[in-house]
Design a protein around this motif. Structure first.
Motif, PDB file in Angstrom:
ATOM      1  N   HIS A 176       0.835  -1.205   0.000  1.00  0.00           N
ATOM      2  CA  HIS A 176       0.000   0.000   0.000  1.00  0.00           C
ATOM      3  C   HIS A 176       0.870   1.256   0.000  1.00  0.00           C
ATOM      4  O   HIS A 176       0.668   2.185  -0.792  1.00  0.00           O
ATOM      5  CB  HIS A 176      -0.933  -0.019   1.206  1.00  0.00           C
ATOM      6  CG  HIS A 176      -1.758   1.212   1.327  1.00  0.00           C
ATOM      7  ND1 HIS A 176      -2.742   1.530   0.410  1.00  0.00           N
ATOM      8  CD2 HIS A 176      -1.742   2.231   2.224  1.00  0.00           C
ATOM      9  CE1 HIS A 176      -3.287   2.682   0.741  1.00  0.00           C
ATOM     10  NE2 HIS A 176      -2.698   3.131   1.842  1.00  0.00           N
ATOM     11  N   ALA A 177       1.857   1.255   0.908  1.00  0.00           N
ATOM     12  CA  ALA A 177       2.716   2.444   1.032  1.00  0.00           C
ATOM     13  C   ALA A 177       3.494   2.690  -0.263  1.00  0.00           C
ATOM     14  O   ALA A 177       3.616   3.829  -0.724  1.00  0.00           O
ATOM     15  CB  ALA A 177       3.676   2.251   2.206  1.00  0.00           C
ATOM     16  N   VAL A 178       3.979   1.630  -0.844  1.00  0.00           N
ATOM     17  CA  VAL A 178       4.774   1.762  -2.073  1.00  0.00           C
ATOM     18  C   VAL A 178       3.871   2.154  -3.248  1.00  0.00           C
ATOM     19  O   VAL A 178       4.196   3.024  -4.057  1.00  0.00           O
ATOM     20  CB  VAL A 178       5.515   0.434  -2.364  1.00  0.00           C
ATOM     21  CG1 VAL A 178       6.142   0.448  -3.748  1.00  0.00           C
ATOM     22  CG2 VAL A 178       6.585   0.180  -1.309  1.00  0.00           C
TER      23      VAL A 178
ATOM     24  N   ASP B 200       2.645   5.803  -4.404  1.00  0.00           N
ATOM     25  CA  ASP B 200       3.471   6.618  -5.295  1.00  0.00           C
ATOM     26  C   ASP B 200       2.889   6.457  -6.704  1.00  0.00           C
ATOM     27  O   ASP B 200       2.873   5.350  -7.246  1.00  0.00           O
ATOM     28  CB  ASP B 200       4.911   6.091  -5.239  1.00  0.00           C
ATOM     29  CG  ASP B 200       5.880   6.962  -6.030  1.00  0.00           C
ATOM     30  OD1 ASP B 200       5.465   7.513  -7.076  1.00  0.00           O
ATOM     31  OD2 ASP B 200       7.035   7.070  -5.607  1.00  0.00           O
ATOM     32  N   THR B 201       2.426   7.568  -7.266  1.00  0.00           N
ATOM     33  CA  THR B 201       1.741   7.445  -8.562  1.00  0.00           C
ATOM     34  C   THR B 201       2.685   6.944  -9.667  1.00  0.00           C
ATOM     35  O   THR B 201       2.236   6.418 -10.666  1.00  0.00           O
ATOM     36  CB  THR B 201       1.118   8.783  -9.008  1.00  0.00           C
ATOM     37  OG1 THR B 201       2.123   9.789  -8.916  1.00  0.00           O
ATOM     38  CG2 THR B 201      -0.082   9.154  -8.154  1.00  0.00           C
TER      39      THR B 201
ATOM     40  N   ILE C 115       4.571   4.475  -9.291  1.00  0.00           N
ATOM     41  CA  ILE C 115       4.555   3.009  -9.166  1.00  0.00           C
ATOM     42  C   ILE C 115       3.137   2.488  -9.389  1.00  0.00           C
ATOM     43  O   ILE C 115       2.922   1.561 -10.161  1.00  0.00           O
ATOM     44  CB  ILE C 115       5.110   2.598  -7.779  1.00  0.00           C
ATOM     45  CG1 ILE C 115       6.573   3.035  -7.681  1.00  0.00           C
ATOM     46  CG2 ILE C 115       4.969   1.092  -7.562  1.00  0.00           C
ATOM     47  CD1 ILE C 115       7.189   2.892  -6.307  1.00  0.00           C
ATOM     48  N   GLY C 116       2.176   3.097  -8.726  1.00  0.00           N
ATOM     49  CA  GLY C 116       0.783   2.676  -8.898  1.00  0.00           C
ATOM     50  C   GLY C 116       0.445   1.497  -8.000  1.00  0.00           C
ATOM     51  O   GLY C 116       1.323   0.734  -7.596  1.00  0.00           O
ATOM     52  N   ASN C 117      -0.840   1.364  -7.665  1.00  0.00           N
ATOM     53  CA  ASN C 117      -1.206   0.362  -6.657  1.00  0.00           C
ATOM     54  C   ASN C 117      -1.760  -0.939  -7.233  1.00  0.00           C
ATOM     55  O   ASN C 117      -2.082  -1.855  -6.499  1.00  0.00           O
ATOM     56  CB  ASN C 117      -2.208   0.967  -5.660  1.00  0.00           C
ATOM     57  CG  ASN C 117      -3.467   1.447  -6.363  1.00  0.00           C
ATOM     58  OD1 ASN C 117      -3.643   1.186  -7.551  1.00  0.00           O
ATOM     59  ND2 ASN C 117      -4.319   2.157  -5.644  1.00  0.00           N
ATOM     60  N   LYS C 118      -1.858  -1.046  -8.558  1.00  0.00           N
ATOM     61  CA  LYS C 118      -2.446  -2.265  -9.116  1.00  0.00           C
ATOM     62  C   LYS C 118      -1.390  -3.361  -9.255  1.00  0.00           C
ATOM     63  O   LYS C 118      -0.220  -3.086  -9.448  1.00  0.00           O
ATOM     64  CB  LYS C 118      -3.040  -1.972 -10.491  1.00  0.00           C
ATOM     65  CG  LYS C 118      -4.277  -1.120 -10.401  1.00  0.00           C
ATOM     66  CD  LYS C 118      -4.945  -1.015 -11.752  1.00  0.00           C
ATOM     67  CE  LYS C 118      -6.149  -0.102 -11.656  1.00  0.00           C
ATOM     68  NZ  LYS C 118      -6.419   0.538 -12.933  1.00  0.00           N
TER      69      LYS C 118
END
Ligand code: NAI
Length: 476
Positions: free
Chosen positions: A255-257, A260-261, A263-266
């Protein structure tokens, strides 16, 4: 090339079937025929029970079938009548000869190219939808050009149009794709063929989402897209091992990583590893390509993605054995989920196969439950990995998860089916051998709630539960 009015797709599989159903649904003016050499599969496509499960597929097929969507075994006729032909046959990793275990087997693609050359009879746009190595279009083109020599009215253009749908969400992906990619020759005829296919997609895909490139970029982009997706999973899975060893929690780290847009969360969820017919095959295909180009460093880099995936599956199986007091011999272990991901019945390269195999090597008795995978398919997949005698002795497939868990020492979650989160785990716990353990390979269960019920829990990427350890049970 005339306006596309008749589309044929050779290969009625996970890609050909849904893709053509969507084209028929969105383009009432186009007649779509899906053909396959497997007549039994065509019969299933023409029946009430389609050969594959995808949300929304039945409705679309049942509405269009017999109007502008047809399934047929008459391949020559379909090819003769078509303006545009998709090649959507399987390209599995080779199991023999040069490139065994690495290169994709292109014999089915080549065989379709030869069939097209034989029966075309007139101009055709031939579209590679199968995932192929870079320059495959050249081989197809060579076979087709040879046929032109004896028959001047034949005219061919070969396009690359890789498919990016994901099983489990295929209809949604097809209806609303992030992009459609079309590669073709830069000649005027090539540009016309590209435009003809663009026109088909424009019936429902906004023009700005239709990307046109040269043929080789298009072919390579498909391999690279799958390599990047697989790499994300191997990256977070590698970190999951660090989390388990340190007290960090992989979901919190992801989640934390991912916030960062850049990197993105998907696609950042740790798990027991990726499966499916594509990721491993396509990464291996990229590795083989790089080796053939003498780019060994690049090949080694991408091969690491596969190595981490294999390691993660083995690590998870080893953890189960270790936490069940270093022996699973003759212990009943309930396996929840056998499909490679939720919302599909596809088991090709499923991590469940590999974890099951490791547990069977330790003589565990597996009680397998999956809401969509038929018993025959589970037994077939495991028979390929072990022996039919072992499968007979060690594997039972259940239709009821509560029966599967009854008298089991542990539950192992290997597919992220939503229904698993709705089970009555108090009831399940009461019916199991104690101490009862749950190993969550997909991070879908509420570990805290399970511990309160009395389960020993282990989830990928979280450290041993300290509070629990204080009571002196084994280290989680
Ligand atoms: P599949 O195995 O489900 O279907 C392929 C079909 O082609 C089979 O029904 C087979 O009988 C038929 N076939 C093979 N040779 C034939 C021939 N000479 N004449 C007539 N029919 C023939 O394969 P799937 O999953 O649909 O994949 C097809 C291609 O699409 C592969 O290259 C794959 O890498 C790619 N792809 C698959 C995706 C997936 O999620 N399954 C997603 C994106 C691409």
């Amino acid at each position: 090339f005339k306006k596309v009015e008749r589309v044929v797709c050779v290969g009625a599989g996970y890609v050909g079937g849904p893709t053509c159903a969507m084209i028929a649904h969105k383009c009432p003016g186009i007649t779509v025929t899906v053909v396959d050499m497997n007549a039994a599969k065509i019969d299933e496509w023409n029946s009430d029970k389609l050969p594959i499960f995808e949300h929304g597929l039945d409705e679309i097929v049942f509405a269009a079938r017999g109007k502008n969507l047809f399934f047929s075994s008459d391949i020559p006729k379909a090819i003769r009548e078509a303006d545009l032909i998709f090649i959507s046959v399987n390209t599995p990793t080779k199991t023999y000869g040069r490139g065994k275990g690495m290169a994709p087997d292109l014999k089915y693609v080549e065989s379709v190219a030869r069939t097209i050359a034989q029966y075309a009879g007139g101009p055709k746009i031939v579209v590679e939808k199968s995932t192929v190595p870079v320059k495959a279009a050249e081989s197809i083109g060579c076979i087709l050009r040879d046929a032109q020599k004896n028959c001047p009215e034949l005219k061919f253009q070969v396009l690359s149009n890789p498919e990016f749908l994901a099983e489990g969400t295929a209809m949604r992906d097809l209806a609303n794709p992030d992009r459609v990619l079309i590669g073709g020759e830069s000649s005027p005829e090539g540009a016309l063929a590209v435009e003809a296919l663009v026109t088909v997609y424009e019936n429902w895909v906004p023009r700005e989402r239709i990307i046109t490139t040269n043929t080789w970029s298009s072919e390579l982009s498909k391999l690279v897209a799958n390599a990047f997706l697989a790499q994300r999973i191997s990256s977070i899975n590698a970190i999951s091992a660090v989390c388990e060893a340190t007290g960090a929690d992989v979901s919190e780290v992801a989640h934390a990583v991912g916030c960062d847009t850049r990197i993105g969360n998907k696609f950042l969820k740790a798990s027991v590893g990726f499966g499916g017919s594509c990721f491993q095959k396509d990464v291996l295909s990229l590795v083989y390509l790089c080796e053939s180009l003498n780019l060994q460093k690049v090949a080694d880099y991408w091969h690491g993605v596969i190595e981490i995936n294999d390691w993660q599956r083995r690590r998870f199986a080893d953890k189960i054995i270790a936490e069940l007091f270093n022996t699973v011999t003759d212990k009943k272990i309930a396996v929840f989920g056998f499909a490679f991901k939720k919302d599909t019945g596809d088991t090709r390269e499923s991590s469940a196969i590999h974890v099951s195999k490791h547990l069977m090597e330790e003589h565990a008795r597996l009680a397998i439950y999956d809401p969509k995978v038929p018993k025959s398919q589970v037994l077939y997949e495991l028979g390929l990995q072990t022996s039919p005698a072992d499968v007979e002795k060690l594997v039972t497939v259940y239709n009821d998860p509560y029966e599967a868990a009854k008298d089991a020492h542990a539950i192992v979650v290997l597919t992220e089916w939503d229904e698993f989160t709705t089970f009555d785990f108090s009831r399940i716990h009461a019916s199991m051998r104690h101490p009862a353990a749950i190993f969550d390979g997909r991070l879908i269960l509420d570990q805290k709630a399970l511990r309160e019920i009395g389960f020993r829990t282990f989830a990928i990427g979280s450290a041993p539960d300290q509070a629990y350890n204080l009571f002196g049970t084994s280290g989680y």
